[in-house]
Design an enzyme around this catalytic site. Structure first.
Site, mmCIF file in Angstrom:
data_model
loop_
_atom_site.group_PDB
_atom_site.id
_atom_site.type_symbol
_atom_site.label_atom_id
_atom_site.label_comp_id
_atom_site.label_asym_id
_atom_site.label_seq_id
_atom_site.Cartn_x
_atom_site.Cartn_y
_atom_site.Cartn_z
ATOM 1 N N SER A 27 41.686 53.948 40.606
ATOM 2 C CA SER A 27 42.065 52.971 42.358
ATOM 3 C C SER A 27 42.705 54.174 42.538
ATOM 4 O O SER A 27 42.186 54.714 43.844
ATOM 5 C CB SER A 27 43.417 51.868 41.402
ATOM 6 N N SER A 174 42.552 40.254 49.413
ATOM 7 C CA SER A 174 42.611 42.087 48.733
ATOM 8 C C SER A 174 43.804 42.784 49.305
ATOM 9 O O SER A 174 43.118 42.398 50.201
ATOM 10 C CB SER A 174 40.714 41.759 48.299
ATOM 11 N N SER A 175 44.549 43.260 48.327
ATOM 12 C CA SER A 175 44.903 44.505 49.026
ATOM 13 C C SER A 175 44.025 45.221 49.730
ATOM 14 O O SER A 175 44.302 46.017 50.917
ATOM 15 C CB SER A 175 46.061 45.058 48.514
ATOM 16 N N GLU A 322 45.084 42.332 38.764
ATOM 17 C CA GLU A 322 43.628 42.992 37.367
ATOM 18 C C GLU A 322 44.417 43.564 36.184
ATOM 19 O O GLU A 322 43.169 42.984 35.207
ATOM 20 C CB GLU A 322 43.601 44.831 38.180
ATOM 21 N N ARG A 353 36.788 34.762 38.546
ATOM 22 C CA ARG A 353 37.151 35.848 36.861
ATOM 23 C C ARG A 353 38.685 34.388 36.671
ATOM 24 O O ARG A 353 38.679 34.266 35.683
ATOM 25 C CB ARG A 353 38.390 36.816 36.982
#
Length: 441
Positions: A27, A174-175, A322, A353
């Site tokens: 990231s 999502s960020s 995550e 997921r």
């Protein structure tokens, strides 16, 4: 089955005892690479991760005109030159399965004068892109969608500029839908005010990570709430200064190794764990303590010891989604049920997921319930099985964790771990079978 390649997950016949060094954060590497490519002068990144995701980011930035070269072990980045007056030849960027490429780079592509087409792996074509497209259109950038609405492939018709100003975005999925605009905001013609209008905001630490990198790059950026209590970010127009940074180790990638300590009743030490960090993986210190592990620091090293007991946990994982696959694997090995919630956005990752975890943990003998925003896991008598990875690196490592305690567990396509951890298999085997210390005599 995604692949016929099966990896026999090693069974641990004794407690692990190893020092682990994980490579740089994916990231952080992605953010620093993009900022360096948009900076005023060349930059140097030390400790940058080399993996499939970061190679895809490098290729994308080079196609837009940046030059990235490795010299003396560091990544040297020469920025993208100013766009020409006339439109450049069309560019095509392949995103693979990298969310950072498919969601960060289109906003940068708007500053390119010409057409930039984005495509990706088959699974990437199912991942949501609506907020990216909406932000571009709010900025007056034309976007052509070539397939399903709100998905790749698409073409950004860049004009070499972004007007900036006030923008609204729903980042419930999502960020990355916040970070993408923040990373290019300093290049807008006016200051940017970005307001989140969604019901939930996942992975807030990743947005703070973006803000911290902006500040280190000399960009004036702030975060607060607007008059309606909604998250609001403000970024001043200005120059991105050149940088020389060292990328922190990837704490999320350290997770499977730390989990091995609890799974086997052993000890794992991770070198160079930062004192303070915006990485969501830092939450492992608290989570693994709650599950029965012993966690402490020795200088720059983070140590985790398994006590022989693994307790179930009820945790809101919204800020650290995550980590859910690794935590779910431990929950399947625990002595009581667990609930991991606040992560509905995980349905839009490399795979769904939540569904994948419920399916595979049930297959190996746990009793699971797929929740709207998470998963409930009841441990059972586990058995060997074929553990599908769904081309998802974190699903693959979850299978490896369970395999430490369950014989004959085979993981489909362990090679998908190269997405963020190129030598996962080698590191895993070295953890289980460390080389003996040299004989001083």
């Amino acid at each position: 089955m995604a692949s016929e390649v099966l990896w026999n997950a090693p069974f641990a016949d004794q407690p692990v005892d190893a020092l682990v060094r994980v490579p740089g954060s994916k990231s952080l590497t992605a953010r620093w690479m993009l900022l360096a490519a948009a900076a005023a002068e060349p930059s140097v990144l030390r400790g940058a991760l080399v993996s499939r995701d970061t190679r895809l980011m490098r290729d994308a930035l080079e196609r837009l005109g940046a030059v990235l070269e490795v010299q003396d072990g560091a990544l040297h980045v020469t920025p993208i030159p100013a766009p020409p007056t006339d439109p450049a030849d069309p560019v095509e960027i392949h995103t693979g399965l990298a969310g950072t490429v498919m969601r960060f780079v289109p906003l940068l592509a708007a500053l390119h004068h010409g057409d930039v087409r984005f495509t990706g792996d088959p699974a990437a074509l199912q991942r949501p892109m609506d907020p990216v497209i909406d932000l571009l259109r709010q900025q007056g950038v034309e976007v052509t969608e070539h397939g399903e609405t709100g998905r790749l492939p698409l073409t950004v018709h860049g004009t070499g500029k972004l007007p900036g100003g006030r923008l609204e975005v729903d980042a419930s999925g999502s960020s990355q839908f916040i970070s993408n605009m923040l990373l290019v905001a300093a290049h807008a013609e006016a200051d940017v005010e970005l307001v989140h209008i969604g019901e939930v905001l996942p992975s807030l630490p990743h947005i703070e990570m973006t803000m911290e990198t902006l500040r280190q790059a000399g960009i004036e950026a702030s975060h607060g709430l607007d008059g309606q209590g909604r998250h609001r970010w403000q970024v001043r127009h200005g120059e991105i200064r050149p940088m020389e940074v060292t990328v922190e180790p990837d704490l999320s990638n350290a997770g499977p190794f730390l989990a091995a300590a609890l799974a086997t009743g052993g000890t794992i030490a991770v070198d160079d764990w930062p004192e303070t960090t915006t990485q969501p993986g830092d939450a492992y210190r608290d989570l693994l303590t709650r599950m029965g592990g012993e966690v402490w620091r020795e200088g720059r090293t983070m140590c985790v010891r398994g006590t022989g007991e693994i307790h179930g946990i009820d945790a809101d994982m919204s800020a650290m989604g995550e980590l859910v696959p690794t935590m779910s694997a431990l929950c399947a090995l625990a002595d009581s049920p667990s609930r991991l919630t606040g992560v509905a956005h995980l349905r839009g990752h490399e795979t769904d997921r939540l569904k994948a975890l419920a399916t595979e943990l049930t297959k190996v003998g746990a009793r699971t319930a797929e929740l709207d925003d998470g998963v409930e896991i009841h441990p059972g008598e586990l058995r060997g099985a074929v553990f599908e990875s769904y081309e998802d690196h974190r699903m693959a490592t979850a299978g490896a964790i369970i395999g430490l305690r369950v014989p004959d567990l085979r993981v489909v396509d362990i090679g998908t771990t190269q997405k963020t951890l190129p030598d996962f298999v080698g590191m895993w085997l070295s953890m289980l079978h460390p080389e003996p210390a040299a004989d001083d005599a």
